[in-house]
Design an enzyme around this catalytic site. Structure first.
Site, PDB file in Angstrom:
ATOM      1  CG  HIS A 187      55.777 159.914  17.098  1.00 58.18           C
ATOM      2  ND1 HIS A 187      57.031 160.471  17.161  1.00 58.18           N
ATOM      3  CD2 HIS A 187      55.726 159.197  15.946  1.00 58.18           C
ATOM      4  CE1 HIS A 187      57.726 160.092  16.089  1.00 58.18           C
ATOM      5  NE2 HIS A 187      56.959 159.331  15.333  1.00 58.18           N
TER       6      HIS A 187
ATOM      7  CE  LYS B 148      57.598 156.272  18.007  1.00 59.30           C
ATOM      8  NZ  LYS B 148      57.613 154.968  17.317  1.00 59.30           N
TER       9      LYS B 148
HETATM   10  N1  LIG Z   1      59.027 152.538   9.689  1.00 56.20           N
HETATM   11  C1  LIG Z   1      57.958 153.338   9.582  1.00 56.20           C
HETATM   12  O1  LIG Z   1      57.818 154.096   8.604  1.00 56.20           O
HETATM   13  C2  LIG Z   1      56.930 153.289  10.638  1.00 56.20           C
HETATM   14  C3  LIG Z   1      57.132 152.478  11.721  1.00 56.20           C
HETATM   15  N2  LIG Z   1      56.170 152.377  12.678  1.00 56.20           N
HETATM   16  C4  LIG Z   1      56.441 151.389  13.711  1.00 56.20           C
HETATM   17  O2  LIG Z   1      55.631 150.232  13.451  1.00 56.20           O
HETATM   18  C5  LIG Z   1      55.295 149.604  14.682  1.00 56.20           C
HETATM   19  C6  LIG Z   1      53.782 149.447  14.763  1.00 56.20           C
HETATM   20  O3  LIG Z   1      53.181 150.730  14.843  1.00 56.20           O
HETATM   21  P1  LIG Z   1      51.591 150.899  14.898  1.00 56.20           P
HETATM   22  O4  LIG Z   1      50.942 150.244  13.742  1.00 56.20           O
HETATM   23  O5  LIG Z   1      51.361 152.345  15.154  1.00 56.20           O
HETATM   24  O6  LIG Z   1      51.274 150.055  16.243  1.00 56.20           O
HETATM   25  P2  LIG Z   1      49.919 149.322  16.649  1.00 56.20           P
HETATM   26  O7  LIG Z   1      50.033 149.033  18.119  1.00 56.20           O
HETATM   27  O8  LIG Z   1      48.745 150.090  16.163  1.00 56.20           O
HETATM   28  O9  LIG Z   1      49.962 147.947  15.836  1.00 56.20           O
HETATM   29  C7  LIG Z   1      50.798 146.863  16.122  1.00 56.20           C
HETATM   30  C8  LIG Z   1      49.987 145.597  15.858  1.00 56.20           C
HETATM   31  O10 LIG Z   1      50.850 144.467  15.901  1.00 56.20           O
HETATM   32  C9  LIG Z   1      50.210 143.474  16.689  1.00 56.20           C
HETATM   33  N3  LIG Z   1      51.193 142.509  17.164  1.00 56.20           N
HETATM   34  C10 LIG Z   1      51.920 142.532  18.319  1.00 56.20           C
HETATM   35  N4  LIG Z   1      52.701 141.430  18.367  1.00 56.20           N
HETATM   36  C11 LIG Z   1      52.480 140.728  17.219  1.00 56.20           C
HETATM   37  C12 LIG Z   1      53.006 139.510  16.687  1.00 56.20           C
HETATM   38  N5  LIG Z   1      53.914 138.782  17.367  1.00 56.20           N
HETATM   39  N6  LIG Z   1      52.552 139.065  15.473  1.00 56.20           N
HETATM   40  C13 LIG Z   1      51.634 139.766  14.786  1.00 56.20           C
HETATM   41  N7  LIG Z   1      51.079 140.922  15.251  1.00 56.20           N
HETATM   42  C14 LIG Z   1      51.531 141.406  16.452  1.00 56.20           C
HETATM   43  C15 LIG Z   1      49.522 144.266  17.771  1.00 56.20           C
HETATM   44  O11 LIG Z   1      48.534 143.512  18.445  1.00 56.20           O
HETATM   45  P3  LIG Z   1      48.193 143.912  20.003  1.00 56.20           P
HETATM   46  O12 LIG Z   1      47.713 145.323  19.948  1.00 56.20           O
HETATM   47  O13 LIG Z   1      47.146 142.916  20.379  1.00 56.20           O
HETATM   48  O14 LIG Z   1      49.493 143.761  20.745  1.00 56.20           O
HETATM   49  C16 LIG Z   1      48.898 145.386  16.926  1.00 56.20           C
HETATM   50  O15 LIG Z   1      47.690 144.985  16.300  1.00 56.20           O
HETATM   51  C17 LIG Z   1      55.925 150.463  15.786  1.00 56.20           C
HETATM   52  O16 LIG Z   1      57.188 149.938  16.136  1.00 56.20           O
HETATM   53  C18 LIG Z   1      56.088 151.825  15.108  1.00 56.20           C
HETATM   54  O17 LIG Z   1      57.095 152.602  15.679  1.00 56.20           O
HETATM   55  C19 LIG Z   1      55.013 153.080  12.604  1.00 56.20           C
HETATM   56  C20 LIG Z   1      54.772 153.936  11.572  1.00 56.20           C
HETATM   57  C21 LIG Z   1      55.711 154.113  10.495  1.00 56.20           C
HETATM   58  O1  LIG Z   2      55.107 154.763  15.902  1.00 57.39           O
HETATM   59  C1  LIG Z   2      54.934 155.544  14.920  1.00 57.39           C
HETATM   60  O2  LIG Z   2      53.842 156.068  14.680  1.00 57.39           O
HETATM   61  C2  LIG Z   2      56.072 155.813  14.050  1.00 57.39           C
HETATM   62  N1  LIG Z   2      57.163 155.130  14.222  1.00 57.39           N
HETATM   63  C3  LIG Z   2      58.362 155.261  13.471  1.00 57.39           C
HETATM   64  C4  LIG Z   2      59.469 155.774  14.354  1.00 57.39           C
HETATM   65  O3  LIG Z   2      59.542 155.380  15.533  1.00 57.39           O
HETATM   66  O4  LIG Z   2      60.303 156.541  13.869  1.00 57.39           O
HETATM   67  C5  LIG Z   2      58.177 156.069  12.203  1.00 57.39           C
HETATM   68  C6  LIG Z   2      57.255 157.241  12.358  1.00 57.39           C
HETATM   69  O5  LIG Z   2      57.866 158.188  13.174  1.00 57.39           O
HETATM   70  C7  LIG Z   2      55.920 156.792  12.951  1.00 57.39           C
END
Ligand SMILES: NC(=O)C1=CN([C@@H]2O[C@H](COP(=O)(O)OP(=O)(O)OC[C@H]3O[C@@H](n4cnc5c(N)ncnc54)[C@H](OP(=O)(O)O)[C@@H]3O)[C@@H](O)[C@H]2O)C=CC1
Ligand SMILES: O=C(O)C1=N[C@H](C(=O)O)C[C@H](O)C1
Length: 246
Positions: free
Chosen positions: A131, A135
């Site tokens: 990744h 992350k």
């Molecule tokens: N299921 C799937 O297919 C996928 C899952 N993911 C998962 O999604 C999650 C987010 O990933 P990603 O977008 O890369 O992470 P990022 O850090 O880019 O984004 C997370 C965002 O959420 C904000 N945030 C934190 N706490 C809160 C809250 N209480 N309310 C609203 N917003 C909040 C953060 O703000 P701040 O930075 O200020 O803390 C940030 O802007 C991770 O757990 C990742 O593993 C990611 C990709 C695909």
């Molecule tokens: O944090 C990410 O980027 C992603 N998170 C998810 C995971 O933890 O499996 C899905 C994907 O791998 C991207």
């Protein structure tokens, strides 16, 4: 029109989800909420999509369920204890639907299924997840889910633990142990989300690899879940049922 709120709207995934919702004719983006902002902005939404942080997601879901807002959750960190807490919350509001998926990309869903199918036929299996370095969690939710499914398939086939003669190791050298399956994590600038499942038996190996090269890869799955969750009261885990994969 289905009214959609996005939690984590300024994050990498949340921003992509906002764009996807705005581009869909049957969906309307009514709230884009990020850290420190008031969830009440989402009060008029039919569905909230959460891509925030493992530490934040349970409070967000408690709010959604209490306010009768269905939820689609991509945020990772869901173990059995969390899923049980979610079921208990939903028991109080049985009309609300929550869909939690470790990975919304079609290819990753298929990779997990193929790994589960292959698991019974190989003596050895290890998982490598790769990744971007931003992350927060390791191993990834996808790798943990894959390992649990592979371990269950091996147990059902009465397979013993994979062979491993290691007697001496630096901590971490053999990866994390998830239900007896070794999971290795790589964090590298330039990557998005990738996984290999390596299977081996005497004289042959099988490698299953999936690459999300861009976060748009998650959007068809997220939008399918947003459209379906209102008709699925209670907890749904994974997007297979929404994709008709059973
Ligand atoms: N299921 C799937 O297919 C996928 C899952 N993911 C998962 O999604 C999650 C987010 O990933 P990603 O977008 O890369 O992470 P990022 O850090 O880019 O984004 C997370 C965002 O959420 C904000 N945030 C934190 N706490 C809160 C809250 N209480 N309310 C609203 N917003 C909040 C953060 O703000 P701040 O930075 O200020 O803390 C940030 O802007 C991770 O757990 C990742 O593993 C990611 C990709 C695909
Ligand atoms: O944090 C990410 O980027 C992603 N998170 C998810 C995971 O933890 O499996 C899905 C994907 O791998 C991207």
């Amino acid at each position: 029109m289905t009214k959609v709120a996005v939690f984590g709207a300024r994050g990498k995934m949340g921003a992509e989800v906002c764009r996807a919702v705005e581009g869909a004719e049957d969906l309307e983006l009514v709230a884009a909420v990020d850290a420190g902002e008031d969830l009440r902005a989402a009060e008029g939404a039919d569905v909230a999509v959460d891509f925030t942080h493992p530490d934040a997601v349970m409070d967000n879901l408690a709010w959604c369920v209490a306010h009768g807002v269905h939820a689609v959750v991509g945020t990772t960190g869901f173990d059995d204890a969390r899923l049980e807490r979610l079921r208990a919350l939903l028991a109080e509001r049985p009309e609300v639907g929550v869909l939690v998926a470790a990975n919304f990309s079609i290819g990753a869903v298929l990779m997990m299924r193929f790994a589960e199918q292959a698991a019974a036929f190989y003596e050895s299996v290890e998982i490598v997840e790769l990744h971007h370095p931003g992350k927060a969690d390791a191993p990834s939710g996808t790798a943990t889910t894959t390992a649990r499914r592979v371990a269950a398939a091996r147990a059902a086939a009465d397979l013993p633990a994979p062979p491993d003669a290691t007697m001496q190791e630096l901590p971490g050298a053999r990866g994390a142990d998830v239900d007896g399956i070794r999971v290795h994590g790589v964090r590298l600038r330039g990557l998005v989300a990738h996984q290999e499942v390596l299977l081996g038996s005497e004289g042959e190996t099988l490698t299953l690899r999936h690459d999300s090269l861009d976060r748009v890869s998650f959007m068809p799955g997220v939008l399918a879940a947003v459209r379906a969750v209102g008709d699925r009261p209670g907890l749904t885990v994974g997007i297979e049922p929404v994709l008709g994969l059973g």
